[in-house]
Design a protein around this motif. Structure first.
Motif, PDB file in Angstrom:
ATOM      1  N   UNK A 170       0.801  -1.215   0.000  1.00  0.00           N
ATOM      2  CA  UNK A 170       0.000   0.000   0.000  1.00  0.00           C
ATOM      3  C   UNK A 170       0.838   1.272   0.000  1.00  0.00           C
ATOM      4  N   UNK A 171       2.098   1.144  -0.036  1.00  0.00           N
ATOM      5  CA  UNK A 171       2.966   2.329  -0.043  1.00  0.00           C
ATOM      6  C   UNK A 171       3.309   2.686  -1.494  1.00  0.00           C
ATOM      7  N   UNK A 172       2.321   3.298  -2.214  1.00  0.00           N
ATOM      8  CA  UNK A 172       2.529   3.682  -3.614  1.00  0.00           C
ATOM      9  C   UNK A 172       3.276   5.004  -3.675  1.00  0.00           C
ATOM     10  N   UNK A 173       4.126   5.118  -4.712  1.00  0.00           N
ATOM     11  CA  UNK A 173       4.885   6.357  -4.882  1.00  0.00           C
ATOM     12  C   UNK A 173       4.064   7.424  -5.608  1.00  0.00           C
ATOM     13  N   UNK A 174       3.181   7.010  -6.560  1.00  0.00           N
ATOM     14  CA  UNK A 174       2.383   7.969  -7.326  1.00  0.00           C
ATOM     15  C   UNK A 174       1.043   8.188  -6.639  1.00  0.00           C
ATOM     16  N   UNK A 175       0.733   9.429  -6.382  1.00  0.00           N
ATOM     17  CA  UNK A 175      -0.541   9.796  -5.774  1.00  0.00           C
ATOM     18  C   UNK A 175      -1.149  10.921  -6.609  1.00  0.00           C
ATOM     19  N   UNK A 176      -2.188  10.639  -7.434  1.00  0.00           N
ATOM     20  CA  UNK A 176      -2.760  11.676  -8.303  1.00  0.00           C
ATOM     21  C   UNK A 176      -3.521  12.721  -7.499  1.00  0.00           C
ATOM     22  N   UNK A 177      -3.548  13.925  -8.101  1.00  0.00           N
ATOM     23  CA  UNK A 177      -4.286  15.009  -7.470  1.00  0.00           C
ATOM     24  C   UNK A 177      -5.770  14.902  -7.843  1.00  0.00           C
ATOM     25  N   UNK A 178      -6.600  15.069  -6.887  1.00  0.00           N
ATOM     26  CA  UNK A 178      -8.049  14.945  -7.075  1.00  0.00           C
ATOM     27  C   UNK A 178      -8.687  16.276  -6.734  1.00  0.00           C
ATOM     28  N   UNK A 179      -9.527  16.759  -7.664  1.00  0.00           N
ATOM     29  CA  UNK A 179     -10.258  18.005  -7.430  1.00  0.00           C
ATOM     30  C   UNK A 179     -11.625  17.651  -6.859  1.00  0.00           C
ATOM     31  N   UNK A 180     -11.868  17.913  -5.620  1.00  0.00           N
ATOM     32  CA  UNK A 180     -13.151  17.490  -5.024  1.00  0.00           C
ATOM     33  C   UNK A 180     -14.332  18.360  -5.438  1.00  0.00           C
ATOM     34  N   UNK A 181     -14.054  19.558  -5.965  1.00  0.00           N
ATOM     35  CA  UNK A 181     -15.163  20.459  -6.305  1.00  0.00           C
ATOM     36  C   UNK A 181     -15.773  20.056  -7.651  1.00  0.00           C
ATOM     37  N   UNK A 182     -17.106  20.181  -7.775  1.00  0.00           N
ATOM     38  CA  UNK A 182     -17.844  19.847  -9.001  1.00  0.00           C
ATOM     39  C   UNK A 182     -18.139  21.143  -9.750  1.00  0.00           C
ATOM     40  N   UNK A 183     -17.733  21.264 -11.025  1.00  0.00           N
ATOM     41  CA  UNK A 183     -17.979  22.523 -11.748  1.00  0.00           C
ATOM     42  C   UNK A 183     -19.446  22.680 -12.108  1.00  0.00           C
ATOM     43  N   UNK A 184     -19.849  23.951 -12.255  1.00  0.00           N
ATOM     44  CA  UNK A 184     -21.216  24.276 -12.666  1.00  0.00           C
ATOM     45  C   UNK A 184     -21.241  24.351 -14.194  1.00  0.00           C
ATOM     46  N   UNK A 185     -21.688  23.272 -14.832  1.00  0.00           N
ATOM     47  CA  UNK A 185     -21.643  23.193 -16.295  1.00  0.00           C
ATOM     48  C   UNK A 185     -22.601  24.181 -16.952  1.00  0.00           C
ATOM     49  N   UNK A 186     -23.719  24.454 -16.330  1.00  0.00           N
ATOM     50  CA  UNK A 186     -24.677  25.400 -16.899  1.00  0.00           C
ATOM     51  C   UNK A 186     -24.069  26.797 -16.977  1.00  0.00           C
ATOM     52  N   UNK A 187     -23.418  27.207 -15.892  1.00  0.00           N
ATOM     53  CA  UNK A 187     -22.789  28.525 -15.876  1.00  0.00           C
ATOM     54  C   UNK A 187     -21.630  28.596 -16.862  1.00  0.00           C
ATOM     55  N   UNK A 188     -20.881  27.507 -16.977  1.00  0.00           N
ATOM     56  CA  UNK A 188     -19.779  27.478 -17.943  1.00  0.00           C
ATOM     57  C   UNK A 188     -20.298  27.597 -19.375  1.00  0.00           C
ATOM     58  N   UNK A 189     -21.426  26.948 -19.662  1.00  0.00           N
ATOM     59  CA  UNK A 189     -21.993  27.014 -21.014  1.00  0.00           C
ATOM     60  C   UNK A 189     -22.398  28.437 -21.373  1.00  0.00           C
ATOM     61  N   UNK A 190     -23.114  29.108 -20.452  1.00  0.00           N
ATOM     62  CA  UNK A 190     -23.560  30.466 -20.756  1.00  0.00           C
ATOM     63  C   UNK A 190     -22.386  31.432 -20.815  1.00  0.00           C
ATOM     64  N   UNK A 191     -21.350  31.195 -20.031  1.00  0.00           N
ATOM     65  CA  UNK A 191     -20.150  32.031 -20.124  1.00  0.00           C
ATOM     66  C   UNK A 191     -19.484  31.866 -21.485  1.00  0.00           C
ATOM     67  N   UNK A 192     -19.445  30.627 -21.979  1.00  0.00           N
ATOM     68  CA  UNK A 192     -18.874  30.382 -23.306  1.00  0.00           C
ATOM     69  C   UNK A 192     -19.696  31.067 -24.395  1.00  0.00           C
ATOM     70  N   UNK A 193     -21.032  31.033 -24.254  1.00  0.00           N
ATOM     71  CA  UNK A 193     -21.886  31.705 -25.231  1.00  0.00           C
ATOM     72  C   UNK A 193     -21.651  33.212 -25.238  1.00  0.00           C
ATOM     73  N   UNK A 194     -21.530  33.804 -24.057  1.00  0.00           N
ATOM     74  CA  UNK A 194     -21.272  35.249 -23.985  1.00  0.00           C
ATOM     75  C   UNK A 194     -19.921  35.598 -24.596  1.00  0.00           C
ATOM     76  N   UNK A 195     -18.955  34.748 -24.377  1.00  0.00           N
ATOM     77  CA  UNK A 195     -17.624  34.990 -24.919  1.00  0.00           C
ATOM     78  C   UNK A 195     -17.628  34.931 -26.445  1.00  0.00           C
ATOM     79  N   UNK A 196     -18.346  33.936 -27.006  1.00  0.00           N
ATOM     80  CA  UNK A 196     -18.425  33.834 -28.466  1.00  0.00           C
ATOM     81  C   UNK A 196     -19.175  35.008 -29.078  1.00  0.00           C
TER      82      UNK A 196
END
Length: 245
Positions: free
Chosen positions: A53-79
């Protein structure tokens, strides 16, 4: 007592034999340890790293969940901000010079007439070889060679042959049509002579005549019955006359 003593002795003898008995084959040595099998050994060798159980590689995990709806509308405004708005095409005022159209047509017609005159002159002068020198440098002499004459005669001959073939075909079709009509007439006449049945037109006429005759007969019978009925009613005495009698 002797029998009881004998049974007791047999039982004791059986117990002694059972205690002193040994199996013919020792099965304890034949049993294999399940951990010593080849499959288990290979499994342990291949999957042994999972136990560590003593692994050398430990990946980074982002626990936060992105708001896909807000990201979509931000992309639309940018375009929309990046979109280039093109200016509409505006028509510029212009003037149609239709007044010069008649002059142009007149000039074109004059040029055509001049070219036709020059071609006529060149054709007339081409028949005489000495007159070729008098032509201008812009006109070309026109010759009617033997090849053109032969080609024209061949074309004329082919057209005449085609017309004759068409005439022959039309004549043959008319002849065949007349033959078919004559044959049909003869067949119909022979069929009428041999067939005892009458034609449809004759049977229809006979049927209509027979129907008219039947209708007239029925009307006559009806009128006769009606007259007889009226006569009986007229000659019949009234009810009070019958009672008085």
């Amino acid at each position: 007592e002797a029998e009881l003593f004998r049974e007791i002795r047999i039982q004791m003898r059986a117990k002694d034999l059972l205690k002193s008995s040994v199996a013919p084959i020792d099965t304890s040595n034949c049993r294999r340890d399940p951990q010593s099998r080849t499959a288990t050994r290979t499994k342990q060798e291949r999957l042994g790293f999972l136990q560590d159980k003593s692994f050398s590689f430990k990946p980074r995990i982002n626990p936060t969940i992105p708001d896909f709806e807000e990201l979509y509308w931000a992309f639309q405004r940018k375009t929309l901000r990046r979109q280039e708005i093109k200016e509409p095409i505006r028509n510029k005022p212009f003037k149609l010079r239709t007044s010069n159209l008649h002059t142009r047509q007149r000039q074109a017609s004059e040029k055509i007439k001049d070219s036709q005159k020059l071609s006529k002159v060149s054709v007339q002068k081409s028949h005489s070889l000495p007159g070729l020198s008098s032509l201008s440098s812009n006109t070309l002499p026109v010759y009617i060679t033997d090849a053109t004459r032969k080609r024209e005669s061949a074309i004329r001959y082919a057209q005449e042959n085609k017309k004759e073939g068409e005439k022959k075909g039309i004549y043959w079709l008319e002849k065949q049509k007349m033959k078919c009509q004559a044959m049909q007439k003869s067949v119909n006449s022979r069929a009428k002579a041999l067939d005892p049945h009458k034609s449809l037109e004759e049977t229809q006429k006979e049927k209509s005549k027979q129907n008219r005759q039947n209708l007239q007969d029925r009307t006559k019978e009806y009128r006769k019955e009606l007259e007889e009925m009226q006569l009986r009613v007229k000659n019949r005495p009234f009810l009070f006359e019958q009672v008085t009698k």
